[in-house]
Scaffold this motif. Sequence first.
Motif, PDB file in Angstrom:
ATOM      1  N   SER A 227       1.375  -1.121  -0.028  1.00  0.00           N
ATOM      2  CA  SER A 227      -0.355   0.186  -0.084  1.00  0.00           C
ATOM      3  C   SER A 227       0.844   1.372  -0.048  1.00  0.00           C
ATOM      4  CB  SER A 227      -0.869   0.422   1.320  1.00  0.00           C
ATOM      5  OG  SER A 227      -0.141   0.108   2.214  1.00  0.00           O
ATOM      6  N   ASN A 228       0.294   2.308  -0.446  1.00  0.00           N
ATOM      7  CA  ASN A 228       1.254   3.905  -0.603  1.00  0.00           C
ATOM      8  C   ASN A 228       1.994   4.097   0.741  1.00  0.00           C
ATOM      9  OD1 ASN A 228       0.663   3.302  -3.307  1.00  0.00           O
ATOM     10  ND2 ASN A 228      -1.033   4.634  -3.235  1.00  0.00           N
ATOM     11  N   ASP A 229       1.267   3.734   1.573  1.00  0.00           N
ATOM     12  CA  ASP A 229       2.260   4.188   2.888  1.00  0.00           C
ATOM     13  C   ASP A 229       3.355   3.642   3.161  1.00  0.00           C
ATOM     14  OD1 ASP A 229       0.252   2.171   3.545  1.00  0.00           O
ATOM     15  OD2 ASP A 229      -0.090   2.761   5.401  1.00  0.00           O
ATOM     16  N   LEU A 230       3.428   2.490   3.093  1.00  0.00           N
ATOM     17  CA  LEU A 230       5.197   1.688   3.070  1.00  0.00           C
ATOM     18  C   LEU A 230       6.049   1.900   2.294  1.00  0.00           C
ATOM     19  CD1 LEU A 230       2.776  -2.097   3.843  1.00  0.00           C
ATOM     20  CD2 LEU A 230       3.366  -0.093   5.210  1.00  0.00           C
ATOM     21  N   SER A 231       7.077   1.527   2.486  1.00  0.00           N
ATOM     22  CA  SER A 231       8.718   2.203   1.798  1.00  0.00           C
ATOM     23  C   SER A 231       8.479   0.601   0.711  1.00  0.00           C
ATOM     24  CB  SER A 231       9.495   1.873   2.512  1.00  0.00           C
ATOM     25  OG  SER A 231      10.396   2.351   1.878  1.00  0.00           O
ATOM     26  N   LEU A 232       8.230   0.962  -0.327  1.00  0.00           N
ATOM     27  CA  LEU A 232       8.393   0.406  -1.616  1.00  0.00           C
ATOM     28  C   LEU A 232      10.325   0.222  -1.246  1.00  0.00           C
ATOM     29  CD1 LEU A 232       8.007  -1.144  -4.332  1.00  0.00           C
ATOM     30  CD2 LEU A 232       8.188   0.750  -4.962  1.00  0.00           C
ATOM     31  N   SER A 233      11.214   1.335  -0.953  1.00  0.00           N
ATOM     32  CA  SER A 233      12.275   0.523  -1.485  1.00  0.00           C
ATOM     33  C   SER A 233      12.850  -0.475  -0.320  1.00  0.00           C
ATOM     34  CB  SER A 233      13.051   2.538  -0.788  1.00  0.00           C
ATOM     35  OG  SER A 233      12.745   2.690  -0.121  1.00  0.00           O
ATOM     36  N   ASP A 234      12.343   0.217   1.113  1.00  0.00           N
ATOM     37  CA  ASP A 234      12.607  -1.115   1.863  1.00  0.00           C
ATOM     38  C   ASP A 234      12.018  -2.338   1.320  1.00  0.00           C
ATOM     39  OD1 ASP A 234      13.627   1.056   3.861  1.00  0.00           O
ATOM     40  OD2 ASP A 234      11.967   0.869   5.069  1.00  0.00           O
ATOM     41  N   ILE A 235      11.371  -2.389   1.085  1.00  0.00           N
ATOM     42  CA  ILE A 235      11.085  -3.614   0.329  1.00  0.00           C
ATOM     43  C   ILE A 235      11.445  -4.651  -0.779  1.00  0.00           C
ATOM     44  CG2 ILE A 235       9.065  -5.200  -1.025  1.00  0.00           C
ATOM     45  CD1 ILE A 235       6.896  -3.398   0.087  1.00  0.00           C
ATOM     46  N   ILE A 236      12.014  -3.255  -1.485  1.00  0.00           N
ATOM     47  CA  ILE A 236      12.517  -4.001  -2.963  1.00  0.00           C
ATOM     48  C   ILE A 236      14.620  -4.476  -2.155  1.00  0.00           C
ATOM     49  CG2 ILE A 236      14.241  -3.231  -4.748  1.00  0.00           C
ATOM     50  CD1 ILE A 236      12.034  -1.770  -5.485  1.00  0.00           C
ATOM     51  N   SER A 237      14.851  -3.371  -1.134  1.00  0.00           N
ATOM     52  CA  SER A 237      15.985  -4.056  -0.219  1.00  0.00           C
ATOM     53  C   SER A 237      16.090  -5.059   0.878  1.00  0.00           C
ATOM     54  CB  SER A 237      16.662  -2.239   0.185  1.00  0.00           C
ATOM     55  OG  SER A 237      16.454  -1.642  -0.266  1.00  0.00           O
ATOM     56  N   PHE A 238      14.861  -5.395   1.220  1.00  0.00           N
ATOM     57  CA  PHE A 238      14.688  -6.581   2.197  1.00  0.00           C
ATOM     58  C   PHE A 238      14.889  -8.050   0.624  1.00  0.00           C
ATOM     59  CE2 PHE A 238      11.654  -9.893   3.493  1.00  0.00           C
ATOM     60  CZ  PHE A 238      12.541 -10.464   5.707  1.00  0.00           C
ATOM     61  N   PHE A 239      13.501  -8.109   0.029  1.00  0.00           N
ATOM     62  CA  PHE A 239      14.658  -9.270  -1.066  1.00  0.00           C
ATOM     63  C   PHE A 239      15.299  -9.365  -1.360  1.00  0.00           C
ATOM     64  CE2 PHE A 239       9.422  -9.035   0.411  1.00  0.00           C
ATOM     65  CZ  PHE A 239       9.289 -10.229   0.879  1.00  0.00           C
ATOM     66  N   ARG A 240      15.773  -8.114  -1.784  1.00  0.00           N
ATOM     67  CA  ARG A 240      17.367  -7.827  -2.607  1.00  0.00           C
ATOM     68  C   ARG A 240      18.608  -8.466  -1.680  1.00  0.00           C
ATOM     69  NH1 ARG A 240      18.504  -2.419  -3.357  1.00  0.00           N
ATOM     70  NH2 ARG A 240      19.376  -2.445  -1.691  1.00  0.00           N
TER      71      ARG A 240
END
Length: 224
Positions: free
Chosen positions: A192-205
């Motif tokens: 959802s737009n209130d979450l950090s997309l960059s944090d998600i990408i970093s986590f799964f990378r």
Amino acid sequence: RKLQLDKIHLDRQALERNVRQLRQVVFEMTQLCNLNCDYCSYSGDYKYHRTHSDLSITFETAKKAIDYIFQLLEPRNEKSLGFGFYGGEPLLQFDTMKQIAEYAIAKFDGWDIRFSITTNGTRFSDEIIDWLIGHQVDITLSLDGPKNNHDAKRKFHNGAGSFDSVMAGLNKIKDKDESYYTGKLAFNITYSNDLSLSDIISFFRDNTLVNRNTVRFTHVNLLD
């Protein structure tokens, strides 16, 4: 709640024609869930969706469905079929799920039968993990990235986040069978737009527990 069958018209020929083309049967094991996720489509916040309830499938109902499907599929040349388990949280009905799976294996003897499950990942006991591995069940698991993101939305009913429980279960599966873990487990991110997309990408990378698995992405739509 009772289904008002007198108000439903089923075209038997059309139904049977569609059943004969089945590649996968999905059982909604229960409408119960042990989580209370903020964006859940069954939360009651969406006008045209059902809410959580205590309804669960019985083995007797599933058995009738499998018998009916087998009757229609048995003559076809392609002897393969998938069975999926969904919820709510389907592992709340693990015993019934096992019964259904074992009956399907016996009924479709000689067929290529595959199993899959969609789960929130908080119910991975040793018994459940051993059964999933033993039956080579494909797992789709909801994981929304790092702890701050995941726990912001995916909570138990007492408000506690579920991230630590999920990660503990993932470690148990990987420790038991790493090839199963990397080959049969995929993650579904709900963003959802209130979450950090960059944090998600970093986590799964960068996180070695998850960066070798398939990842799918769902965006929350804001609807009345």
